[in-house]
Design a protein around this motif. Structure first.
Motif, PDB file in Angstrom:
ATOM      1  N   LYS A   1       0.820  -1.223   0.000  1.00 10.69           N
ATOM      2  CA  LYS A   1       0.000   0.000   0.000  1.00 10.69           C
ATOM      3  C   LYS A   1       0.841   1.254   0.000  1.00 10.69           C
ATOM      4  CE  LYS A   1      -1.520  -1.842   3.686  1.00 10.69           C
ATOM      5  NZ  LYS A   1      -2.484  -2.286   4.659  1.00 10.69           N
TER       6      LYS A   1
ATOM      7  N   ASP B   1      -4.704  -5.392  -1.002  1.00 12.79           N
ATOM      8  CA  ASP B   1      -5.159  -5.031   0.340  1.00 12.79           C
ATOM      9  C   ASP B   1      -6.634  -5.440   0.401  1.00 12.79           C
ATOM     10  OD1 ASP B   1      -4.730  -4.012   2.820  1.00 12.79           O
ATOM     11  OD2 ASP B   1      -4.129  -2.023   2.139  1.00 12.79           O
ATOM     12  N   SER B   2      -7.055  -6.113   1.482  1.00 15.24           N
ATOM     13  CA  SER B   2      -8.395  -6.728   1.481  1.00 15.24           C
ATOM     14  C   SER B   2      -9.511  -5.697   1.285  1.00 15.24           C
ATOM     15  CB  SER B   2      -8.626  -7.504   2.778  1.00 15.24           C
ATOM     16  OG  SER B   2      -8.433  -6.659   3.883  1.00 15.24           O
ATOM     17  N   GLU B   3      -9.362  -4.516   1.894  1.00  9.55           N
ATOM     18  CA  GLU B   3     -10.412  -3.489   1.773  1.00  9.55           C
ATOM     19  C   GLU B   3     -10.522  -3.006   0.335  1.00  9.55           C
ATOM     20  OE1 GLU B   3      -7.842  -3.518   3.720  1.00  9.55           O
ATOM     21  OE2 GLU B   3      -8.647  -3.751   5.743  1.00  9.55           O
TER      22      GLU B   3
ATOM     23  N   ASN C   1      -2.143   1.817   9.818  1.00  6.66           N
ATOM     24  CA  ASN C   1      -2.475   0.978   8.670  1.00  6.66           C
ATOM     25  C   ASN C   1      -3.737   1.496   7.981  1.00  6.66           C
ATOM     26  OD1 ASN C   1      -2.315  -1.358   6.925  1.00  6.66           O
ATOM     27  ND2 ASN C   1      -4.063  -2.143   8.073  1.00  6.66           N
ATOM     28  N   LYS C   2      -4.771   1.818   8.780  1.00  5.94           N
ATOM     29  CA  LYS C   2      -6.028   2.303   8.179  1.00  5.94           C
ATOM     30  C   LYS C   2      -5.813   3.687   7.573  1.00  5.94           C
ATOM     31  CE  LYS C   2      -8.127  -0.487   8.450  1.00  5.94           C
ATOM     32  NZ  LYS C   2      -8.331  -1.658   7.565  1.00  5.94           N
TER      33      LYS C   2
ATOM     34  N   GLU D   1      -4.462   3.188   4.353  1.00  5.05           N
ATOM     35  CA  GLU D   1      -5.490   2.620   3.473  1.00  5.05           C
ATOM     36  C   GLU D   1      -6.509   3.652   3.001  1.00  5.05           C
ATOM     37  OE1 GLU D   1      -5.255  -1.977   5.088  1.00  5.05           O
ATOM     38  OE2 GLU D   1      -7.104  -0.860   5.364  1.00  5.05           O
TER      39      GLU D   1
HETATM   40 MG    MG Z   1      -5.971  -3.898   4.662  1.00  7.93          MG
END
Ligand code: MG
Ligand code: NAD
Length: 388
Positions: free
Chosen positions: A122, A147-149, A214-215, A218
């Motif tokens: 990311k 990235d899963s999101e 992390n968020k 993201e």
């Molecule tokens: Mg993620």
């Protein structure tokens, strides 16, 4: 046979990627694998997958890698130039799973040779989103989110008109400290921060989950990937980590992506896109789960989320500065030189000091300018940390 390369092959995402590839070895020709200090793992996987070349980031470990690969026919190489050379070797699909800003140069090199880049890193999007997307367009390649999101948002947007999107919600588990009282956070240790309630991930991203850095990364990644107005991006704490993101449309529909916390879904989706193939991930028993819960993401508890909004408002190279300062603050926290809450303060102070240097943040987003902003931010963050 598809030619594939995996950068960061020895890490959590790299190993999950290898797990998928190794289930169907006839379909893939492995060009390059890269790793860091764990040369034994790198050599073992390179032998198993019959890779053309294995590259360690650590030059001092080249003799050891050579020794481990003796007689295998796999080439051994080391250092950043070798990493980029390996990324320039023609491949159809390249996994970018190095952690940190170090993942950007090989990712760009892969795009320059026309590969599809599966992007777990990311930091590439945070530091140089426009450059990554423009490089993909210029060379006929594509960037697919891992990235899963972002994989969830990407999937919710298939067949949709981006102009009809009203909001994008990405979820956060809340990390190790989501239920800790605020006053306890100052004394949190690296070991406590590195235990994640739901996901098994590398040490750095796990600590970044506890701090919400992390968020924060993201949120910026969402803006860059989908070219979405930052005002439309929301973060919700969802302790179960089953819904990865939701996309709201102007007719009121909210499309959610639901699945178990297993990165092999997002990796496999990117590997097989645009097809959907069977993947070895658990199927959810919704009755057993019973309910999903959500909480607002508090910016007092997690100042990183506020900083992400400031970075997006500033634009330019602010993302590169933010990420570099975060990497140094995280190093200092892991080394027990600063406390858990000090990380966000170091990052904010670095952003303020670097922004005051005219021209640095507003320079065009080229690899050289990203490197310069990254370097200056690291030096500045280190100065702030040393003063502590
Ligand atoms: Mg993620
Ligand atoms: P990890 O720490 O487990 O692995 C990192 C990999 O990068 C290893 O192969 C390591 O040897 C290599 N590496 C580290 N520093 C390097 C350097 N300076 N130069 C070259 N190689 C280097 O990390 P991870 O959890 O697999 O995460 C990798 C990337 O994917 C990160 O950007 C992370 O944010 C992202 N990501 C991870 C997950 C997850 O579930 N693990 C989920 C979403 C996104």
């Amino acid at each position: 046979m598809r030619r594939i390369s995996i950068f960061g092959a020895t890490g959590s995402i790299g190993q999950s990627t290898i797990d998928l590839i190794a289930r169907d070895p006839e379909s893939y020709h492995v060009v390059a694998l890269s790793g860091g200090r764990n040369v034994a793992q790198l050599a073992e996987d390179a032998r198993k997958l019959n890779a053309e070349i294995a590259v360690t980031a650590e030059v001092a470990l080249l003799p050891e890698l050579r020794e481990q690969l003796a007689g295998s026919g796999v080439e051994a190489a080391a250092g950043e130039a070798a990493l980029i050379e390996a990324a320039r070797r023609p491949a159809d699909w390249v996994m970018s799973a190095i952690v940190g800003a170090a993942g950007l140069p090989p990712g760009l090199a892969a795009l320059e040779q026309g590969a599809t880049l599966a992007l777990a890193n990311k930091e590439s999007m945070v530091c140089a989103g426009p450059l990554v997307m423009q490089t993909a367009r210029a060379h006929g390649g594509a960037v697919l989110p891992v990235d899963s999101e972002h994989s969830a948002v990407f999937q919710a947007l298939i067949g949709e008109d981006i102009a009809a999107v009203e909001r994008v919600i990405i979820t956060a588990s809340g990390g190790a400290f989501r239920d800790w009282p605020l006053e306890k956070l100052a004394g949190a240790t690296p070991e406590e921060a590195a235990t994640h309630p739901n996901w098994a991930m590398g040490q750095r991203i796990t600590i970044d989950s506890a701090s919400m850095f992390n968020k924060a990364l993201e949120v910026i990644e969402t803006k860059e990937f989908f070219d979405i107005d930052p005002a439309l991006i929301e973060v919700l704490v969802h302790p179960e980590s089953m819904i990865h993101a939701l996309v709201g449309f102007r007719d009121g529909a909210l499309m959610a992506h639901v699945g178990p916390p297993d990165m092999r879904h997002a990796i496999g989706f990117a590997l097989h896109y645009p097809e959907r193939k069977t993947l070895p991930v658990a199927r959810l028993d919704l009755v057993k789960l019973g309910q999903f819960t959500f909480r607002a993401a508090c910016e007092t508890r997690w100042p990183a989320l506020r900083l992400a909004r400031e970075v997006m408002a500033t634009g330019g190279l602010a993302g590169a500065v933010f990420n570099a300062a975060k990497e140094r603050a995280l190093d200092a926290f892991i080394a027990r030189r600063i406390g858990f809450l000090r990380m966000a303060e170091v990052v904010e102070e670095t952003l303020n000091r670097v922004s005051a240097q005219s021209g640095l943040i507003t320079a065009g987003i080229t690899l050289d300018n990203v490197r310069a902003a990254d370097h200056f931010a690291r030096v500045t963050a280190d100065e702030i940390i040393t003063q502590d």
